[in-house]
Motif scaffolding. Structure first.
Motif, PDB file in Angstrom:
ATOM      1  N   UNK A 105     -87.254   6.616 -31.045  1.00  0.00           N
ATOM      2  CA  UNK A 105     -86.815   6.019 -32.191  1.00  0.00           C
ATOM      3  C   UNK A 105     -86.314   7.110 -32.998  1.00  0.00           C
ATOM      4  N   UNK A 106     -84.944   7.019 -33.504  1.00  0.00           N
ATOM      5  CA  UNK A 106     -83.964   7.868 -34.159  1.00  0.00           C
ATOM      6  C   UNK A 106     -84.496   7.792 -35.837  1.00  0.00           C
ATOM      7  N   UNK A 107     -84.331   9.005 -36.472  1.00  0.00           N
ATOM      8  CA  UNK A 107     -84.465   9.025 -37.776  1.00  0.00           C
ATOM      9  C   UNK A 107     -83.033   9.624 -38.278  1.00  0.00           C
ATOM     10  N   UNK A 108     -82.698   9.410 -39.572  1.00  0.00           N
ATOM     11  CA  UNK A 108     -81.671   9.832 -40.202  1.00  0.00           C
ATOM     12  C   UNK A 108     -81.490  11.672 -40.043  1.00  0.00           C
ATOM     13  N   UNK A 109     -82.674  12.044 -40.321  1.00  0.00           N
ATOM     14  CA  UNK A 109     -82.635  13.495 -40.374  1.00  0.00           C
ATOM     15  C   UNK A 109     -82.493  13.761 -39.090  1.00  0.00           C
ATOM     16  N   UNK A 110     -82.829  13.249 -37.940  1.00  0.00           N
ATOM     17  CA  UNK A 110     -82.678  13.772 -36.528  1.00  0.00           C
ATOM     18  C   UNK A 110     -81.120  13.561 -36.331  1.00  0.00           C
ATOM     19  N   UNK A 111     -80.512  12.521 -36.754  1.00  0.00           N
ATOM     20  CA  UNK A 111     -79.039  12.333 -36.256  1.00  0.00           C
ATOM     21  C   UNK A 111     -78.017  13.606 -37.254  1.00  0.00           C
ATOM     22  N   UNK A 112     -78.581  13.806 -38.447  1.00  0.00           N
ATOM     23  CA  UNK A 112     -77.972  15.017 -38.968  1.00  0.00           C
ATOM     24  C   UNK A 112     -78.218  16.260 -38.415  1.00  0.00           C
ATOM     25  N   UNK A 113     -79.435  16.498 -37.866  1.00  0.00           N
ATOM     26  CA  UNK A 113     -79.477  17.614 -36.957  1.00  0.00           C
ATOM     27  C   UNK A 113     -78.435  17.580 -35.817  1.00  0.00           C
ATOM     28  N   UNK A 114     -78.438  16.604 -35.211  1.00  0.00           N
ATOM     29  CA  UNK A 114     -77.781  16.516 -34.037  1.00  0.00           C
ATOM     30  C   UNK A 114     -76.209  16.743 -34.283  1.00  0.00           C
ATOM     31  N   UNK A 115     -75.729  16.458 -35.380  1.00  0.00           N
ATOM     32  CA  UNK A 115     -74.298  16.753 -35.801  1.00  0.00           C
ATOM     33  C   UNK A 115     -74.168  18.081 -35.948  1.00  0.00           C
ATOM     34  N   UNK A 116     -75.343  18.778 -36.612  1.00  0.00           N
ATOM     35  CA  UNK A 116     -75.083  20.206 -36.910  1.00  0.00           C
ATOM     36  C   UNK A 116     -74.972  20.989 -35.580  1.00  0.00           C
ATOM     37  N   UNK A 117     -75.868  20.426 -34.684  1.00  0.00           N
ATOM     38  CA  UNK A 117     -75.786  21.228 -33.457  1.00  0.00           C
ATOM     39  C   UNK A 117     -74.595  21.173 -32.814  1.00  0.00           C
ATOM     40  N   UNK A 118     -73.930  19.786 -32.749  1.00  0.00           N
ATOM     41  CA  UNK A 118     -72.604  19.735 -32.281  1.00  0.00           C
ATOM     42  C   UNK A 118     -71.700  20.432 -32.655  1.00  0.00           C
ATOM     43  N   UNK A 119     -71.746  20.697 -34.012  1.00  0.00           N
ATOM     44  CA  UNK A 119     -70.805  21.490 -34.789  1.00  0.00           C
ATOM     45  C   UNK A 119     -70.918  23.193 -34.254  1.00  0.00           C
ATOM     46  N   UNK A 120     -71.983  23.584 -34.334  1.00  0.00           N
ATOM     47  CA  UNK A 120     -72.329  24.845 -33.577  1.00  0.00           C
ATOM     48  C   UNK A 120     -71.808  25.021 -32.257  1.00  0.00           C
ATOM     49  N   UNK A 121     -71.887  23.904 -31.291  1.00  0.00           N
ATOM     50  CA  UNK A 121     -71.715  24.257 -29.978  1.00  0.00           C
ATOM     51  C   UNK A 121     -70.259  23.971 -29.961  1.00  0.00           C
ATOM     52  N   UNK A 122     -69.676  23.323 -30.585  1.00  0.00           N
ATOM     53  CA  UNK A 122     -68.217  23.246 -30.322  1.00  0.00           C
ATOM     54  C   UNK A 122     -67.533  24.555 -30.713  1.00  0.00           C
ATOM     55  N   UNK A 123     -68.080  25.018 -31.946  1.00  0.00           N
ATOM     56  CA  UNK A 123     -67.457  26.340 -32.423  1.00  0.00           C
ATOM     57  C   UNK A 123     -67.639  27.444 -31.484  1.00  0.00           C
ATOM     58  N   UNK A 124     -68.965  27.708 -30.921  1.00  0.00           N
ATOM     59  CA  UNK A 124     -69.396  28.797 -30.334  1.00  0.00           C
ATOM     60  C   UNK A 124     -68.713  28.565 -28.867  1.00  0.00           C
ATOM     61  N   UNK A 125     -68.706  27.562 -28.094  1.00  0.00           N
ATOM     62  CA  UNK A 125     -68.590  27.352 -26.589  1.00  0.00           C
ATOM     63  C   UNK A 125     -67.205  26.800 -26.410  1.00  0.00           C
ATOM     64  N   UNK A 126     -66.711  26.204 -27.165  1.00  0.00           N
ATOM     65  CA  UNK A 126     -65.471  25.481 -27.078  1.00  0.00           C
ATOM     66  C   UNK A 126     -64.121  25.962 -27.840  1.00  0.00           C
ATOM     67  N   UNK A 127     -64.313  25.958 -29.271  1.00  0.00           N
ATOM     68  CA  UNK A 127     -63.121  26.738 -30.075  1.00  0.00           C
ATOM     69  C   UNK A 127     -62.136  25.749 -29.535  1.00  0.00           C
ATOM     70  N   UNK A 143     -65.008  14.044 -37.156  1.00  0.00           N
ATOM     71  CA  UNK A 143     -64.810  15.173 -38.144  1.00  0.00           C
ATOM     72  C   UNK A 143     -66.019  15.688 -38.413  1.00  0.00           C
ATOM     73  N   UNK A 144     -67.416  14.955 -38.338  1.00  0.00           N
ATOM     74  CA  UNK A 144     -68.652  15.466 -38.760  1.00  0.00           C
ATOM     75  C   UNK A 144     -69.125  16.267 -37.626  1.00  0.00           C
ATOM     76  N   UNK A 145     -68.475  16.376 -36.398  1.00  0.00           N
ATOM     77  CA  UNK A 145     -68.946  17.274 -35.503  1.00  0.00           C
ATOM     78  C   UNK A 145     -68.040  18.504 -35.015  1.00  0.00           C
ATOM     79  N   UNK A 146     -66.916  18.655 -35.878  1.00  0.00           N
ATOM     80  CA  UNK A 146     -65.998  19.708 -35.597  1.00  0.00           C
ATOM     81  C   UNK A 146     -66.337  20.783 -36.609  1.00  0.00           C
TER      82      UNK A 146
END
Length: 418
Positions: A105-127, A143-146
């Protein structure tokens, strides 16, 4: 006289070298984000999955209910033939995130955390300068994961068709975009609405005064490899019959687009193009053995999507298939190379799905990158490991929110010299 000749030779050399001097390296990437929603949409989805359902004897379906033997959506049995009153064309099923084959089961806090991790991953590993996404609900979700909530990017997407949509994002300093267009023929509009599949999405970029057309696709699933019976494009079952219908509109787009500019075609093809290249000779691309560069005769089936679409006629439509390397460790690299010629089952792919390797549940064979043969690609394409971010962990004592996988696919990236 000798001095003048030397000066002239130098000028000719400099003028001839000017185009190369203005060549620009462009980082491209593609990524299927797995039923990705915006935070607002995720909030509604979490609410709906958490509501009580009860079996309606009249319909035979589990339906939202407030009385009787109820259970939340998280506890229902999902799948292709789920007996649940729920439209997955509008919102994802509730079993997107699992751990040990059990729904988390998913929570809103968990989904926000996932978006933050995606942002960090795109910036660090893809750019990326250009990145195409599959299985996203629209521009806001992207936009929320860039990095920096996409402030440095423009986004081409749409909000029609079904919730598994597409998007193309590019850096604002790369150039201007136009002709952001949904390629509806790929959705097979002649089929009944429930049977229609995902369209394509195309965009034209002007980069340093030169045009480049980008398209992303997410083709019909479950017809992956010609090395297995169910993956034979000319007879593998219902899924292959639908993918067969997508070949012609894909080739039409390529030939029309490449006539005036180079193209980049990336996305989740749900088809192992390497297996097609390595196992189907030109003489067997069509069921009647005819030349794929000629018009497709009525009633003749295609056996190789790659061979039919990339037939080199006209010459401007010829594509390079960028087969990614898996550089995370030697074992992964070897397995990835073998997987381009061998059929691996899920058990054989397990070493690639582990957190110390690529980490994604769908590591190879589905996501593809193709570019015009006229473009220069100086280095191999890379399958980027997501490692431990590919796993979901349920909530527990001391951590009330689960940790969600950022995707079930690993991104692919490459560099173009444009």
């Amino acid at each position: 006289m000798v001095i003048r000749q030397s000066v002239l030779i130098a000028l000719v050399f400099l003028l001839g070298a000017t185009p190369a001097a203005h060549a620009r390296d462009i980082r491209i990437a593609t990524w299927n984000l797995g039923w990705h929603l915006s935070q607002t949409e995720a909030k509604e989805w979490i609410r709906d999955c958490g509501q009580p359902f009860a079996l309606n004897p009249a319909s035979g379906l589990f339906e939202p209910a407030t009385a009787g033997a109820t259970k939340p959506g998280w506890e229902l049995k999902w799948g292709r033939n789920a007996k649940i009153k729920w439209d997955i064309a509008v919102k994802p099923p509730c079993d997107v995130y699992q751990a040990n084959f059990k729904i988390v089961p998913v929570t809103e806090a968990a989904y926000r955390k996932r978006a933050e991790q995606l942002q960090d991953f795109v910036r660090t590993n893809l750019d990326p300068d250009i990145i195409t996404f599959q299985e996203v609900s629209g521009a806001t979700a992207v936009r929320e994961v860039l990095p920096n909530n996409g402030v440095d990017y423009e986004i081409c997407s749409f909000d029609t068709f079904k919730v598994q949509r597409l998007a193309i994002a590019w850096k604002k300093n790369l150039g201007t975009g136009s002709d952001c267009s949904v390629i509806a023929p790929l959705s097979l509009p002649d089929l009944a609405a429930a049977d229609q599949v995902r369209p394509g999405l195309s965009l034209t970029l002007q980069i340093d005064g030169k045009p480049l057309r980008v398209m992303t696709v997410h083709l019909k699933s479950s017809c992956v490899s010609p090395l297995e019976d169910r993956g034979k494009l000319d007879g593998g079952g219902e899924a292959c019959a639908i993918l067969q219908k997508q070949v012609h509109p894909l080739e039409d787009w390529l030939e029309a687009s490449s006539a005036s500019m180079p193209v980049v075609l990336m996305g989740d093809f749900n088809r192992n193009l390497s297996h097609e290249k390595n196992s189907i000779p030109k003489s067997a691309i069509r069921s009647d053995g005819s030349d794929p560069a000629s018009p497709l005769p009525t009633g003749v089936l295609v056996r190789s999507l790659y061979g039919e679409v990339n037939d080199g006629a006209p010459a401007s439509s010829a594509l390079l298939h960028l087969e990614p390397e898996c550089q995370v460790n030697p074992v992964a690299k070897q397995l990835c190379e073998r997987s381009k010629r061998e059929l691996f089952d899920q058990e054989a792919l397990k070493p690639l799905t582990k957190g110390e390797s690529l980490g994604c549940r769908n590591p190879v064979g589905l996501d593809q990158m193709l570019v015009s043969a006229s473009l220069s690609v100086p280095d191999p394409a890379i399958k980027v490991a997501i490692g431990r971010f590919g796993g979901t962990r349920p909530a527990g004592p001391g951590h009330p929110d689960p940790l969600l996988a950022i995707s079930d696919h690993c991104p692919s990236k490459a560099t173009l010299r444009f």
